[in-house]
Design a protein around this motif. Sequence first.
Motif, PDB file in Angstrom:
ATOM      1  N   GLY A 185     -11.804  -8.905 -11.143  1.00 27.46           N
ATOM      2  CA  GLY A 185     -10.710  -9.137 -10.195  1.00 27.46           C
ATOM      3  C   GLY A 185      -9.693  -8.020 -10.309  1.00 27.46           C
ATOM      4  O   GLY A 185      -9.333  -7.605 -11.411  1.00 27.46           O
ATOM      5  N   LEU A 186      -9.225  -7.515  -9.168  1.00 28.61           N
ATOM      6  CA  LEU A 186      -8.272  -6.400  -9.193  1.00 28.61           C
ATOM      7  C   LEU A 186      -6.897  -6.908  -9.652  1.00 28.61           C
ATOM      8  O   LEU A 186      -6.543  -8.067  -9.433  1.00 28.61           O
ATOM      9  N   ILE A 187      -6.156  -6.023 -10.282  1.00 25.04           N
ATOM     10  CA  ILE A 187      -4.853  -6.382 -10.859  1.00 25.04           C
ATOM     11  C   ILE A 187      -3.792  -5.446 -10.298  1.00 25.04           C
ATOM     12  O   ILE A 187      -3.909  -4.225 -10.415  1.00 25.04           O
ATOM     13  N   ASP A 188      -2.760  -6.034  -9.689  1.00 27.39           N
ATOM     14  CA  ASP A 188      -1.625  -5.251  -9.177  1.00 27.39           C
ATOM     15  C   ASP A 188      -0.476  -5.452 -10.163  1.00 27.39           C
ATOM     16  O   ASP A 188       0.177  -6.495 -10.174  1.00 27.39           O
ATOM     17  N   SER A 189      -0.240  -4.443 -10.988  1.00 24.66           N
ATOM     18  CA  SER A 189       0.636  -4.618 -12.158  1.00 24.66           C
ATOM     19  C   SER A 189       2.081  -4.183 -11.914  1.00 24.66           C
ATOM     20  O   SER A 189       2.864  -4.121 -12.873  1.00 24.66           O
ATOM     21  N   HIS A 190       2.450  -3.903 -10.668  1.00 26.64           N
ATOM     22  CA  HIS A 190       3.845  -3.510 -10.386  1.00 26.64           C
ATOM     23  C   HIS A 190       4.155  -3.851  -8.935  1.00 26.64           C
ATOM     24  O   HIS A 190       3.758  -3.114  -8.021  1.00 26.64           O
ATOM     25  N   THR A 191       4.867  -4.951  -8.720  1.00 26.88           N
ATOM     26  CA  THR A 191       5.292  -5.309  -7.363  1.00 26.88           C
ATOM     27  C   THR A 191       6.686  -5.936  -7.407  1.00 26.88           C
ATOM     28  O   THR A 191       7.131  -6.421  -8.443  1.00 26.88           O
ATOM     29  N   HIS A 192       7.320  -5.915  -6.243  1.00 23.77           N
ATOM     30  CA  HIS A 192       8.621  -6.573  -6.052  1.00 23.77           C
ATOM     31  C   HIS A 192       8.438  -7.591  -4.921  1.00 23.77           C
ATOM     32  O   HIS A 192       9.090  -7.494  -3.884  1.00 23.77           O
ATOM     33  N   THR A 193       7.532  -8.525  -5.120  1.00 21.47           N
ATOM     34  CA  THR A 193       7.041  -9.358  -4.020  1.00 21.47           C
ATOM     35  C   THR A 193       7.993 -10.480  -3.629  1.00 21.47           C
ATOM     36  O   THR A 193       7.827 -11.073  -2.563  1.00 21.47           O
ATOM     37  N   ILE A 194       8.992 -10.795  -4.480  1.00 16.64           N
ATOM     38  CA  ILE A 194       9.887 -11.903  -4.120  1.00 16.64           C
ATOM     39  C   ILE A 194      11.186 -11.377  -3.506  1.00 16.64           C
ATOM     40  O   ILE A 194      12.024 -10.788  -4.189  1.00 16.64           O
ATOM     41  N   PHE A 195      11.310 -11.576  -2.199  1.00 19.94           N
ATOM     42  CA  PHE A 195      12.509 -11.154  -1.468  1.00 19.94           C
ATOM     43  C   PHE A 195      12.509 -11.866  -0.122  1.00 19.94           C
ATOM     44  O   PHE A 195      11.473 -12.387   0.316  1.00 19.94           O
ATOM     45  N   ALA A 196      13.646 -11.840   0.544  1.00 14.86           N
ATOM     46  CA  ALA A 196      13.746 -12.397   1.896  1.00 14.86           C
ATOM     47  C   ALA A 196      14.143 -11.283   2.863  1.00 14.86           C
ATOM     48  O   ALA A 196      14.635 -10.234   2.454  1.00 14.86           O
ATOM     49  N   GLY A 197      13.916 -11.522   4.133  1.00  9.64           N
ATOM     50  CA  GLY A 197      14.316 -10.563   5.171  1.00  9.64           C
ATOM     51  C   GLY A 197      13.348  -9.399   5.296  1.00  9.64           C
ATOM     52  O   GLY A 197      12.407  -9.266   4.511  1.00  9.64           O
ATOM     53  N   ARG A 224      -2.164 -12.944   0.828  1.00 10.09           N
ATOM     54  CA  ARG A 224      -2.665 -11.719   1.479  1.00 10.09           C
ATOM     55  C   ARG A 224      -3.286 -10.790   0.445  1.00 10.09           C
ATOM     56  O   ARG A 224      -4.290 -10.132   0.692  1.00 10.09           O
ATOM     57  N   MET A 225      -2.640 -10.692  -0.706  1.00 12.98           N
ATOM     58  CA  MET A 225      -3.176  -9.827  -1.761  1.00 12.98           C
ATOM     59  C   MET A 225      -4.527 -10.357  -2.257  1.00 12.98           C
ATOM     60  O   MET A 225      -5.464  -9.576  -2.459  1.00 12.98           O
ATOM     61  N   LEU A 226      -4.613 -11.667  -2.431  1.00 15.86           N
ATOM     62  CA  LEU A 226      -5.873 -12.258  -2.892  1.00 15.86           C
ATOM     63  C   LEU A 226      -6.996 -11.968  -1.899  1.00 15.86           C
ATOM     64  O   LEU A 226      -8.130 -11.676  -2.309  1.00 15.86           O
ATOM     65  N   ALA A 227      -6.691 -12.018  -0.612  1.00 10.57           N
ATOM     66  CA  ALA A 227      -7.724 -11.756   0.400  1.00 10.57           C
ATOM     67  C   ALA A 227      -8.187 -10.303   0.366  1.00 10.57           C
ATOM     68  O   ALA A 227      -9.177  -9.933   0.990  1.00 10.57           O
ATOM     69  N   LEU A 228      -7.493  -9.471  -0.385  1.00  4.26           N
ATOM     70  CA  LEU A 228      -7.911  -8.079  -0.594  1.00  4.26           C
ATOM     71  C   LEU A 228      -8.544  -7.893  -1.980  1.00  4.26           C
ATOM     72  O   LEU A 228      -8.832  -6.760  -2.375  1.00  4.26           O
ATOM     73  N   GLY A 229      -8.709  -8.968  -2.722  1.00  2.00           N
ATOM     74  CA  GLY A 229      -9.417  -8.875  -4.003  1.00  2.00           C
ATOM     75  C   GLY A 229      -8.526  -8.806  -5.232  1.00  2.00           C
ATOM     76  O   GLY A 229      -9.010  -8.559  -6.336  1.00  2.00           O
ATOM     77  N   ARG A 267     -15.006   4.416   1.774  1.00  2.00           N
ATOM     78  CA  ARG A 267     -14.673   3.741   3.033  1.00  2.00           C
ATOM     79  C   ARG A 267     -13.218   3.306   2.982  1.00  2.00           C
ATOM     80  O   ARG A 267     -12.881   2.313   2.338  1.00  2.00           O
ATOM     81  N   VAL A 268     -12.374   4.045   3.651  1.00  2.00           N
ATOM     82  CA  VAL A 268     -10.925   3.848   3.545  1.00  2.00           C
ATOM     83  C   VAL A 268     -10.436   2.933   4.674  1.00  2.00           C
ATOM     84  O   VAL A 268     -10.780   3.139   5.832  1.00  2.00           O
ATOM     85  N   GLY A 269      -9.641   1.943   4.305  1.00  2.00           N
ATOM     86  CA  GLY A 269      -9.000   1.115   5.319  1.00  2.00           C
ATOM     87  C   GLY A 269      -9.780  -0.113   5.725  1.00  2.00           C
ATOM     88  O   GLY A 269      -9.281  -0.936   6.493  1.00  2.00           O
ATOM     89  N   SER A 270     -11.032  -0.244   5.232  1.00  2.00           N
ATOM     90  CA  SER A 270     -11.835  -1.436   5.507  1.00  2.00           C
ATOM     91  C   SER A 270     -11.732  -2.379   4.323  1.00  2.00           C
ATOM     92  O   SER A 270     -11.960  -1.945   3.194  1.00  2.00           O
ATOM     93  N   ASN A 271     -11.427  -3.630   4.555  1.00  2.00           N
ATOM     94  CA  ASN A 271     -11.508  -4.620   3.483  1.00  2.00           C
ATOM     95  C   ASN A 271     -12.928  -5.169   3.448  1.00  2.00           C
ATOM     96  O   ASN A 271     -13.304  -5.994   4.275  1.00  2.00           O
ATOM     97  N   LEU A 272     -13.716  -4.711   2.491  1.00  2.00           N
ATOM     98  CA  LEU A 272     -15.137  -5.050   2.434  1.00  2.00           C
ATOM     99  C   LEU A 272     -15.408  -6.211   1.479  1.00  2.00           C
ATOM    100  O   LEU A 272     -16.553  -6.500   1.137  1.00  2.00           O
ATOM    101  N   LEU A 273     -14.350  -6.870   1.046  1.00  2.00           N
ATOM    102  CA  LEU A 273     -14.475  -8.040   0.172  1.00  2.00           C
ATOM    103  C   LEU A 273     -15.264  -9.151   0.857  1.00  2.00           C
ATOM    104  O   LEU A 273     -15.052  -9.412   2.037  1.00  2.00           O
ATOM    105  N   THR A 274     -16.145  -9.790   0.103  1.00  2.00           N
ATOM    106  CA  THR A 274     -16.819 -10.971   0.668  1.00  2.00           C
ATOM    107  C   THR A 274     -16.525 -12.242  -0.122  1.00  2.00           C
ATOM    108  O   THR A 274     -16.523 -13.326   0.456  1.00  2.00           O
TER     109      THR A 274
END
Lengths: 422, 422
Positions: free
Chosen positions: A71-83, A133-138, A393-400
């Motif tokens: 499973g891919l790991i995104d180890s740096h995000t600022h995902t909690i915000f509004a607006g 959304r991130m999970l749907a990208l793996g 293959r850039v830009g295609s989400n090939l996750l199944t």
Amino acid sequence: MNALFIQNIGQLVTVDPARMTADNPLGMIENGAIRFENGTIAWVGSAIEINRVDYPNSQWMDAHGRVLLPGLIDSHTHTIFAGDRANEFEMRLQGKSYLEIAQAGGGILKTVQATRQATPEELSALTLQRLKRMLALGVTTVEVKSGYGLDFESELKCLRVLQALRAQAPVSLVPTYMGAHDIPPEYQGRTDAYVDQVCEVQIPVVAEQKLADFCDVFCEKGYFDVAQSRRILETARQHGLKLKLHAEEFCDLGGAKLAGELQATSADHLLHVSDDGIAALKAGGTVATLLPGTAFYLRIKEYAPALKLIAAGVPVALATDFNPGSCVIDNLQLIMALACLQMNMPPVEVIKAVTIHAAQALDLQHDRGSLTVGKRADAVLFDIHSYNELLYRVGSNLLTDVYVAGQHSSRQQLEAQLQPVT
Amino acid sequence: MNALFIQNIGQLVTVDPARMTADNPLGMIENGAIRFENGTIAWVGSAIEINRVDYPNSQWMDAHGRVLLPGLIDSHTHTIFAGDRANEFEMRLQGKSYLEIAQAGGGILKTVQATRQATPEELSALTLQRLKRMLALGVTTVEVKSGYGLDFESELKCLRVLQALRAQAPVSLVPTYMGAHDIPPEYQGRTDAYVDQVCEVQIPVVAEQKLADFCDVFCEKGYFDVAQSRRILETARQHGLKLKLHAEEFCDLGGAKLAGELQATSADHLLHVSDDGIAALKAGGTVATLLPGTAFYLRIKEYAPALKLIAAGVPVALATDFNPGSCVIDNLQLIMALACLQMNMPPVEVIKAVTIHAAQALDLQHDRGSLTVGKRADAVLFDIHSYNELLYRVGSNLLTDVYVAGQHSSRQQLEAQLQPVT
């Protein structure tokens, strides 16, 4: 017992250091199979070693020759915000300065205002949607920093929302306290007073209530200098938090040296890291987390010296830096492409950077980041024939298919959960 | 009568030239509504003008305040081919030259061999899957060029597959004959002899059997020079084909001047277009189709002068150039982001470039490219609050619904049709 066998995996890319060789740098098993039991990886090997009758109680899945990765790991995000700050995007394209944007009511303070005003329920719904959304990208593990509250109450509000999401989100969530993300409007010109507040009021409560695993600081000219960053990180460590640092994004201030000296888990950005800084990271066992999406989004023509860091033996992770201003990119697969195309990273290093090295950037390498017996059964299946194709293959989400702690979801199931936020 | 009303559209972005003003450059209607009848747009306006009881036999859909745009148009692709060249990608990152890659069995000839060997059924399945991926990103019309056959039989095979797909694919498909995509291996050093073959044998049959709408030529140093390109395009026009030209991708050879002089429908790439070339495009009514994905994928630091072309009054379209070597990007939304971030195009111009100008690049502006009464009912709904957000949020596919000739598909339905090719 909940047991699942995945068979007929064209390339089982373990990224297991024990299986890596010069000829097989990702520990890849062709025609592989893997067994999950009770959320954990129980067996990894070649499909021809398996005798199906030995496992009468397993569920079986056919990977149809496709490629399985940790499973891919995104180890740096600022995902909690509004607006949102969509209007600023056009102003930046027109060449407007940060100051002009701020004077027009934009910039980080716009996000701070919206985040302070948002209810916990609103923040939770927005963040959960982004994580889906991130999970749907793996992506099965996501670090999320606070830092758009910038006052005691709002920082705690964000961290409590993250704690609640930790129990309910479909991905693993690693919360980081980042009260020192910027100088709050109430403390303009009084940075030291805000550092007092962070160290004396915020960190003790965050630590005591176990609201975060990490503490992070924006160590940069005009934000928190090296001495202030040191004070915050040392305080955080005394209270049992692990350490991260935003370092050398705009200039070489010495943040990498500080991170290495404090043996921080990671130092992040590093566009302007010096040779001394690289040596300090290496000596400190600190992961270099590179965020090429930000340079791309901000149209800075410089990128962090990825190949130099790799050559120096520093573990390099890649992450999105997803945030509403400087990098509105939530797609880790796109970051992987940027690492190849803009930083010249070879596909093998890119895959390590979003699996085993990203796990190390979260101090979770014992538990995830490779397909190794005993680790958490987080894995992602892609409709490709070789792992190179994931970069080609850039830009295609090939996750199944995604497996989170052994639980399977198909791409269609993940997409169906993406209810529009209206 | 098959009638559908979409109500409660937060921003109905018509891109209708008749509605465009300086203050409203995309002819946008806030709180809009649109009515489709029998595959055609029957009414466009403000939601408050509608009295629901006047339309007792309509189906009604609620857009929940989201943003509706004309179906996106990808007006330059090479989507019909077999095989992949994932291994080359890594060689290129390592700095290997085109010649070294070709000597290792890579390059365009690898694709030509695979395409020649593929059966029509194989080519059809591969191409259909690619078109479905594009549709799931909001692209409802796709131009597809032949040009990986490079012999009479194989070019016809590809064009016949496209003709068959035209009837069955879920997107509109516009076929282009591009026998002059490269010099076939059988004609190395004998380009003029191949031009004879193209003009005397291939074009007459393609035209007579109505296998393509357009003829395109790769006018570039080492490929087809201006005189050879002129001969091919003039022959094509005599046979009733419309004209496109790959021009000034690697150097300023004079292709744009030729395209303008021949009043070609479009000239494409244009990284090195001269001022004279720009003037010729303007005079010829020729659309400039820019393909920033290719410069990005090939890591060329130069991009076409988009703002200069716009300032000169040349209609600028954007397309993917999707192909298995120089731009393995099938995602038009990513190309839109590149246009902003790498070519400085404002969001308004980017949206025109994938709708009304892209329609013009296919000579279909009378039928699609804007949400105008009488045009085909191709439209796409995004889960955003303003059209700027489509550019601001990079790498997220925020599509929720597609209408192709008035037929509705949800995002989930589109994704469910993406069966893995195994």
